[in-house]
Write a protein that holds these residues in place. Structure first.
Motif, short mmCIF file in Angstrom:
data_model
loop_
_atom_site.label_atom_id
_atom_site.label_comp_id
_atom_site.label_asym_id
_atom_site.label_seq_id
_atom_site.Cartn_x
_atom_site.Cartn_y
_atom_site.Cartn_z
N VAL A 1 -2.12 -13.33 3.91
CA VAL A 1 -1.61 -12.35 4.87
C VAL A 1 -0.52 -11.49 4.23
CG1 VAL A 1 -0.32 -12.08 7.04
CG2 VAL A 1 -2.18 -13.75 6.89
N LEU A 2 0.40 -12.12 3.53
CA LEU A 2 1.47 -11.39 2.85
C LEU A 2 0.91 -10.46 1.78
CD1 LEU A 2 4.42 -10.82 2.08
CD2 LEU A 2 4.34 -12.86 0.62
N PHE A 3 -0.01 -10.95 0.96
CA PHE A 3 -0.58 -10.15 -0.12
C PHE A 3 -1.31 -8.94 0.44
CE2 PHE A 3 -3.31 -9.12 -3.71
CZ PHE A 3 -2.50 -9.40 -4.80
N ALA A 4 -2.09 -9.14 1.51
CA ALA A 4 -2.82 -8.03 2.14
C ALA A 4 -1.85 -7.00 2.72
CB ALA A 4 -3.74 -8.57 3.23
N ALA A 5 -0.79 -7.47 3.37
CA ALA A 5 0.19 -6.55 3.95
C ALA A 5 0.92 -5.77 2.87
CB ALA A 5 1.19 -7.33 4.81
N LEU A 6 1.28 -6.44 1.77
CA LEU A 6 1.93 -5.76 0.66
C LEU A 6 1.03 -4.68 0.06
CD1 LEU A 6 3.69 -8.69 -1.26
CD2 LEU A 6 4.82 -6.69 -0.27
N ALA A 7 -0.25 -5.02 -0.13
CA ALA A 7 -1.20 -4.05 -0.69
C ALA A 7 -1.32 -2.85 0.23
CB ALA A 7 -2.56 -4.71 -0.89
N MET A 8 -1.44 -3.10 1.53
CA MET A 8 -1.57 -2.01 2.49
C MET A 8 -0.33 -1.12 2.48
SD MET A 8 -3.00 -0.38 4.95
CE MET A 8 -2.34 0.82 6.11
N ALA A 9 0.85 -1.73 2.53
CA ALA A 9 2.10 -0.97 2.59
C ALA A 9 2.31 -0.13 1.33
CB ALA A 9 3.28 -1.91 2.81
N ILE B 1 11.65 -4.86 1.15
CA ILE B 1 11.06 -4.86 2.48
C ILE B 1 10.38 -3.51 2.70
CG2 ILE B 1 11.52 -4.99 4.96
CD1 ILE B 1 13.93 -6.73 4.33
N TYR B 2 9.10 -3.53 3.03
CA TYR B 2 8.32 -2.31 3.20
C TYR B 2 7.87 -2.18 4.65
CZ TYR B 2 8.12 -3.07 -1.84
OH TYR B 2 8.46 -3.31 -3.13
N LYS B 3 7.55 -0.98 5.03
CA LYS B 3 7.07 -0.76 6.39
C LYS B 3 5.61 -0.34 6.36
CE LYS B 3 8.28 4.15 6.91
NZ LYS B 3 8.95 5.14 7.76
N ILE B 4 4.92 -0.66 7.44
CA ILE B 4 3.54 -0.23 7.63
C ILE B 4 3.49 0.60 8.91
CG2 ILE B 4 1.21 -0.99 8.22
CD1 ILE B 4 1.55 -3.39 6.48
N ASP B 5 2.97 1.80 8.79
CA ASP B 5 2.83 2.68 9.96
C ASP B 5 1.37 3.11 10.05
OD1 ASP B 5 3.04 4.40 12.05
OD2 ASP B 5 4.33 5.87 11.04
N VAL B 6 0.65 2.48 10.96
CA VAL B 6 -0.77 2.83 11.14
C VAL B 6 -0.99 3.64 12.41
CG1 VAL B 6 -1.65 0.87 9.82
CG2 VAL B 6 -1.16 0.59 12.25
N GLY B 7 0.10 4.17 12.96
CA GLY B 7 -0.02 5.02 14.13
C GLY B 7 -0.08 4.27 15.45
N MET B 8 0.16 2.95 15.44
CA MET B 8 0.13 2.21 16.71
C MET B 8 1.35 2.58 17.55
SD MET B 8 -1.43 -1.60 16.18
CE MET B 8 -0.06 -2.26 15.26
N SER C 1 3.39 -4.12 10.66
CA SER C 1 3.79 -3.00 11.51
C SER C 1 4.87 -3.42 12.50
CB SER C 1 2.56 -2.47 12.26
OG SER C 1 2.92 -1.46 13.17
N LYS C 2 4.81 -4.66 12.94
CA LYS C 2 5.74 -5.14 13.96
C LYS C 2 7.07 -5.60 13.36
CE LYS C 2 5.83 -8.37 17.87
NZ LYS C 2 5.93 -7.34 18.92
N LEU C 3 7.00 -6.32 12.22
CA LEU C 3 8.19 -6.95 11.66
C LEU C 3 8.64 -6.38 10.32
CD1 LEU C 3 7.26 -10.69 12.38
CD2 LEU C 3 8.64 -9.17 13.80
N GLY C 4 7.78 -5.54 9.70
CA GLY C 4 8.06 -5.10 8.35
C GLY C 4 7.45 -6.08 7.36
N VAL C 5 7.11 -5.58 6.17
CA VAL C 5 6.48 -6.43 5.16
C VAL C 5 7.57 -7.00 4.26
CG1 VAL C 5 4.80 -6.55 3.30
CG2 VAL C 5 4.40 -5.01 5.23
N GLN C 6 7.78 -8.29 4.35
CA GLN C 6 8.76 -8.98 3.54
C GLN C 6 8.21 -10.36 3.21
OE1 GLN C 6 12.30 -9.74 6.01
NE2 GLN C 6 11.11 -8.89 7.70
N PHE C 7 8.80 -11.03 2.25
CA PHE C 7 8.21 -12.27 1.77
C PHE C 7 8.32 -13.40 2.77
CE2 PHE C 7 7.72 -9.95 -2.03
CZ PHE C 7 6.73 -10.61 -2.76
N SER C 8 9.16 -13.27 3.77
CA SER C 8 9.20 -14.28 4.83
C SER C 8 7.94 -14.20 5.69
CB SER C 8 10.43 -14.08 5.71
OG SER C 8 10.41 -12.80 6.34
#
Length: 309
Positions: free
Chosen positions: A43-51, A127-134, A224-231
């Protein structure tokens, strides 16, 4: 009554987010009999790649449109997860066919730590953010029914719809397709499945790819909700009680278990927390899972295992 329903709806939405992560556990266990401790890392790896792809793409292709960038980033992140699935099968699982469950479990732990480190090396540790327009603004509903209405989070509602569609597609895949039936056969008995011509290596690649897609969806929504971080990798620990409650082999059970735990956490924290000093939300799911292990270890929808001697 309005406040109670608002709490219940909040719990349902949180439960759907837990269920998205729990689905990855169920998919891999259902097809390989392996409890995949690497799901949180996926889940973390996928979120990091997306961000990071969403951040890099405007400079690569010269396009600033958020929807175009998001669509391409999702495709690229999905491709990365497919590559990860193929490498896991090629480099690890292929060499562990017919090994003991404990051996496979330890292998997934190694994969988890490796993916955590690899993600940090490739994508960085900020810490990265994901914005998919939600939509993120809350909406007031049922104002004509309850005084003051019920405050609902649009982002959580979208996540719930996405999770429901994902579960429907996965259920149809397992029940109605030849590949889905082959996956279930492999889960029942690796050697028997191989003896009737089911290619075990290809099946494992498929199921890890599907689990990678589920991890990507969960990563996007949680990111998108919490931000992409290693936690974010610790979200998997929140999904463990969901899997125990719903059953390790049940896709719908992952959703039902998530909803029960999500609602139970929120309602107990809001209405019982003030009397015991709070903190119920932290341990509620694990205590409930422990009770189920004592009285119904296969979960609500899991298959009961009967050993005859």
């Amino acid at each position: 009554m309005g406040f109670f329903l608002e709490t219940v709806f909040g719990g349902l939405m949180a439960g759907m987010l837990y269920s998205l992560v729990a689905l990855g556990f169920v998919l891999i266990f259902k097809a390989s009999g392996v409890f995949n401790f690497a799901q949180g890392a996926m889940v973390l790896f996928a979120a990091l790649a997306m961000a990071r792809f969403a951040e890099w793409l405007p400079g690569w292709i010269g396009v600033e449109n958020i929807f175009v960038v998001t669509a391409i980033a999702v495709i690229l992140a999905g491709a990365v997860m497919f590559v990860v699935a193929w490498l896991v099968e090629r480099l690890v699982l292929r060499h562990l066919v017919n090994q003991e469950g404990a051996t496979l479990l330890m292998a997934t732990l190694g994969i988890a730590y490796f993916m955590d480190g690899l993600g940090q090396t490739i994508f960085g540790s900020d810490i990265y953010k994901i914005d998919v327009g939600m939509p993120k603004d809350p909406v007031m509903a049922f104002e004509s029914v309850f005084q003051g209405g019920i405050l609902l989070n649009k982002e959580d509602m979208v996540a719930a719809v996405v999770a429901a569609l994902l579960v429907l597609l996965l259920s149809l895949f397992f029940q109605k397709t030849g590949t889905g039936r082959a996956l279930r056969a492999v889960a029942d008995d690796h050697q028997a499945a191989q003896s009737i011509g089911i290619p075990l290596n290809r099946i494992w690649v498929i199921v890890w790819c599907v689990a990678g897609v589920v991890a990507l969806v969960a990563g996007i929504i949680w990111g998108s909700k919490l931000g992409v971080q290693f936690s974010l990798a610790t979200v998997a620990m929140r999904a463990l009680p969901v899997v125990i409650l719903g059953g390790l082999t049940s896709v719908p059970g992952a959703i039902i278990g998530g909803l029960i735990i999500g609602v139970g956490e929120k309602v107990s924290e809001v209405f019982l927390g003030p009397y015991v000093g709070g903190g119920i939300e932290i341990w509620f799911a694990y205590v409930l899972a422990l009770l189920f292990l004592l009285v119904r270890p296969q979960g609500l929808f899991g298959e009961k295992i009967i050993d005859r001697v």
